[in-house]
Design an enzyme around this catalytic site. Structure first.
Site: not given
Ligand code: HDE
Length: 706
Positions: A87, A160, A374
């Site tokens: 993202h 999402n 996060y």
């Molecule tokens: Fe994320 N995800 N994610 N994700 N995600 C990040 O956090 C992660 C997942 C989502 O505009 C990271 O600040 C793991 C699902 C959005 O700043 C990180 C898993 C969904 C954003 C991270 C998921 C999301 C992130 C990278 C699997 C929808 C952007 C930078 C378990 C429900 C937020 C950060 C923004 C961002 C980890 C799966 C949505 C690395 C480990 C499912 C919208 O922490």
């Protein structure tokens, strides 16, 4: 030897409304109005000369004592922070959430207690796979992260635009993302899943097939952030004051309706305007067209969870809206762009663990893993534990911790007590825990063996993928097949292509057949052996189709009108009136950016020169050119592309008879279908608007690609 003025001479002088500023070469320029603050160093020392560094003589060495020069370069050298690992490319804006009615019977969350209550919000939309500088129209999931600054703390709903996810267990996230992003040996492709590693991983991970259907659908190429849904994805809990828990899935429903572009268009938009989505949102908000979404709740209890065909803790599954209807409980309005992109959009730190009293987690293993990730990622990205002090991240309600110190701390507790329990009286003792207002986790019975095993209830990987496919219109089904063919045709290893088709055979025969033919597989593979036999009895869920749920309005959309000198002024006036009444925006595209002279001598300013404003940037087009203009444009390649792309992308085309020669040159002698509206007089304008309300003339696409 010449000396430039550097002895305290001002950079600007006020002369009435005009100001004279000095350029880098010492030359002067006039700019209009307003007092300017003096430029200073970070220490507040006014700067006399920001054009020249301090040297011995005009051609001599630069002096180390030039503190302004060194501070400026030092700061520039450190402007970058690590971009988000996923993202990275995002766009954030401010707004508010307005609650419709009290939800006290189901949640004690403060923001839901009072009808009409407004809670400040910050929303960041994003793509997942691409780097910060990648293009907006990548085929990808869009992040829809919402930070709500409630009176009892910040609640981050980090969602999402697709309601399911690729994997069931957070432990697979690094693998998924490694496979999706650039391949490690070559550093490409950028912001694309159309490569071997991605499809290798997907084809070896059957739980991802449902989500693969969604990302091959038009959901992954939205026309605008304003025209897409958002989802919390996981099952969460709402908890009321008595401690009673209700399961919930969160939905954001766009008031402007859903809309996507077509893939060929997306490819071209990425070249014509890589910032298409962010520019769209920026322009809409700056023009006062504030996009809105309604917050929808799917509420259900343990009993439903036990009887539902799939596990509600499995993030690769939806609960169809037809089974658990959505209750709309409030609206999110986005009405303010950020003042500074870095300070707000880049530094905003969403954490799934940020919940407030009245909301709680479930055991969804993806959500549990996210709760670690996060917070952890922000430490690396923002450089220390005090990122919550940044204005965009700080709560807007009173807050007080006993945490202290650390890099870049902006807040430290006052008083003597920085520990507790302590026996210091009153304010000296600092903040105290409060059992009545504090966050209490929902009490759940948990027991079992310590094991690494996927729940049996998570084993069905194909049934909902099939349900998604059958719920689409035939045009959408074609788009899904075409997307699979496009992506897999970029995969070099034929075994991976065949393996994907082996999964599609468990989804839907027709889809598998189309993809297999599109790839020219020499023999159709056997269906993959499923962990659990797929069901074919799931009903269509009409809510899953974008085209089946069109807004039937051109509101919020953009018309591109191609104009030349001699354009009929009355038609322009009628066009403006009709489309503005619809709530749409018109952009004039002309041979030169300065504009054109209409047939009554009035001047019409252009928004784009033809080659900078291709029709892929618009939802519909109008060709309002004069006879003389047609003669000029008939040999203009950009004008021809403007028309032929609009035609192939199934857009509505309004045209004046004078444009016929250019039309013919661009698309030949094809019969004019219902997507063409002749604008021979102003009265036809309402028919044109009415046609545009369908957004696209899909029958044409079906005819062009039977
Ligand atoms: Fe994320 N995800 N994610 N994700 N995600 C990040 O956090 C992660 C997942 C989502 O505009 C990271 O600040 C793991 C699902 C959005 O700043 C990180 C898993 C969904 C954003 C991270 C998921 C999301 C992130 C990278 C699997 C929808 C952007 C930078 C378990 C429900 C937020 C950060 C923004 C961002 C980890 C799966 C949505 C690395 C480990 C499912 C919208 O922490």
């Amino acid at each position: 030897m010449t000396h430039k003025a550097s002895n305290g001479a001002r950079n600007s002088v006020q002369i009435g409304e005009q100001k004279v500023i000095r350029g880098a070469g010492g030359e002067t320029h006039q700019i209009s109005g307003g007092e300017v603050p003096p430029l200073t160093t970070q220490q507040g020392v006014p700067v006399a000369d920001d054009q020249n560094s301090l040297t011995i003589g005009s051609r001599g060495p630069t002096l180390l004592e030039d503190f302004h020069f060194r501070e400026k370069i030092f700061h520039f050298d450190h402007e970058r922070i690590p971009e988000r690992v996923v993202h990275a490319r995002g766009f954030g804006v401010h707004g508010f959430f307005e609650n419709y009615e009290s939800l006290a019977p189901i949640t004690s969350a403060d923001l839901f207690q009072r009808a009409g209550e407004r809670t400040p919000a910050f929303v960041r939309f994003s793509t997942v796979a691409g780097n910060k500088g990648s293009a907006d129209l990548a085929r990808d999931v869009r992040g829809f992260a919402v930070k709500l600054y409630t009176k009892e703390g910040n609640w981050d709903l980090v969602g999402n635009n697709i309601p399911v996810f690729f994997i069931q267990d957070a432990i697979k996230f690094p693998d998924l993302i490694h496979a999706a992003k650039e391949e490690p040996d070559r550093g490409f492709p950028q912001a694309q899943t159309a490569h071997d590693n991605f499809w290798d991983f997907i084809s070896l991970t059957p739980e991802s097939i449902h989500m693969a259907m969604w990302i091959m659908s038009d959901r992954a190429i939205p026309r605008s952030f304003r025209f897409m849904e958002g989802f919390g994805v996981h099952t969460f809990r709402l908890v009321n004051a008595e401690g009673k828990s209700t399961f919930v899935k969160f939905h954001w429903k766009p008031k402007l309706g859903m809309q996507s572009v077509v893939w060929n268009e997306a490819l071209k938009i990425n070249g014509a305007d890589p910032d298409f989505h962010r520019r769209d949102l920026w322009q809409a908000i700056k023009a006062g067209n504030f996009p809105e979404w309604e917050l929808g709740l799917q509420l259900f209890d343990e009993k439903f969870a036990e009887t539902f065909a799939f596990d509600v803790l499995d993030a690769t599954k939806i609960i169809p809206e037809e089974e658990v209807p959505i209750r709309r409980v409030g609206r999110l309005v986005l009405n303010r762009c950020v003042d500074n992109f870095f300070a707000e959009t880049e530094q905003v730190a969403f954490c799934t663990q940020n919940i407030v009293p009245g909301i709680d987690f479930t055991n969804d293993p993806l959500l549990q893993g996210r709760n670690f990730s996060y917070l952890d990622t922000q430490l690396k990205r923002l450089g220390g534990p005090n990122f919550t002090h940044l204005p965009v991240n700080a709560p807007k309600c009173p807050f007080r911790t006993l945490q202290q110190d650390g890099h870049m701390t902006l807040i430290n507790p006052k008083g003597r007590a920085n520990y507790e329990p302590n026996s210091w009286p009153g304010e000296m003792g600092g903040p105290r825990e409060s059992s009545d207002r504090g966050f209490v986790s929902h009490q759940a019975d948990e027991q079992g063996q310590k094991i690494r095993i996927r729940a049996e209830a998570f084993a069905d990987h194909y049934s909902q993928a099939r349900q998604f496919y059958i719920s689409q219109t035939s045009t959408e089904q074609k788009h899904i097949a075409a997307a699979f063919i496009f992506e897999l045709s970029k995969v070099e290893n034929p075994a991976i292509r065949a393996r994907m088709v082996s999964h599609l055979l468990n989804v839907h025969d027709e889809l598998a057949d189309r993809v297999s033919k599109g790839l020219r597989l020499q023999s159709k593979p056997e269906a993959a052996i499923p962990a659990r036999q797929p069901r074919t009895d799931l009903m269509k869920s009409p809510a899953l189709s974008i085209m089946g749920n069109g807004p039937k309005s051109f509101h919020g959309r953009k018309l591109g009108a191609l104009i030349t000198d001699g354009v009929n002024a009355a038609l322009i006036a009628a066009l403006r009136a009709a489309f503005e009444e619809e709530g749409a925006v018109i952009e004039f595209v002309a041979p030169a950016i300065g504009g054109v002279e209409a047939n009554d001598g009035t001047w019409i300013e252009a928004g784009q020169k033809i080659d900078g404003g291709p029709s892929v940037l618009y939802d519909a087009v109008a060709l309002l050119i004069s006879e003389a203009g047609a003669k000029m444009l008939v040999n203009d390649g950009a004008a021809r592309d403007f028309i032929s792309d609009a035609y192939v992308h199934a857009k509505f085309i309004g045209y004046v008879p004078a444009a016929t020669s250019v039309l013919q040159r661009a698309i030949g002698n094809v019969p004019r279908d219902d997507g063409f509206i002749e604008l021979d007089d102003s009265k036809k304008m309402s028919a044109f608007v009415q046609a545009c309300r369908q957004l696209r003339h899909w029958e044409r696409e079906d005819k062009l690609n039977p």
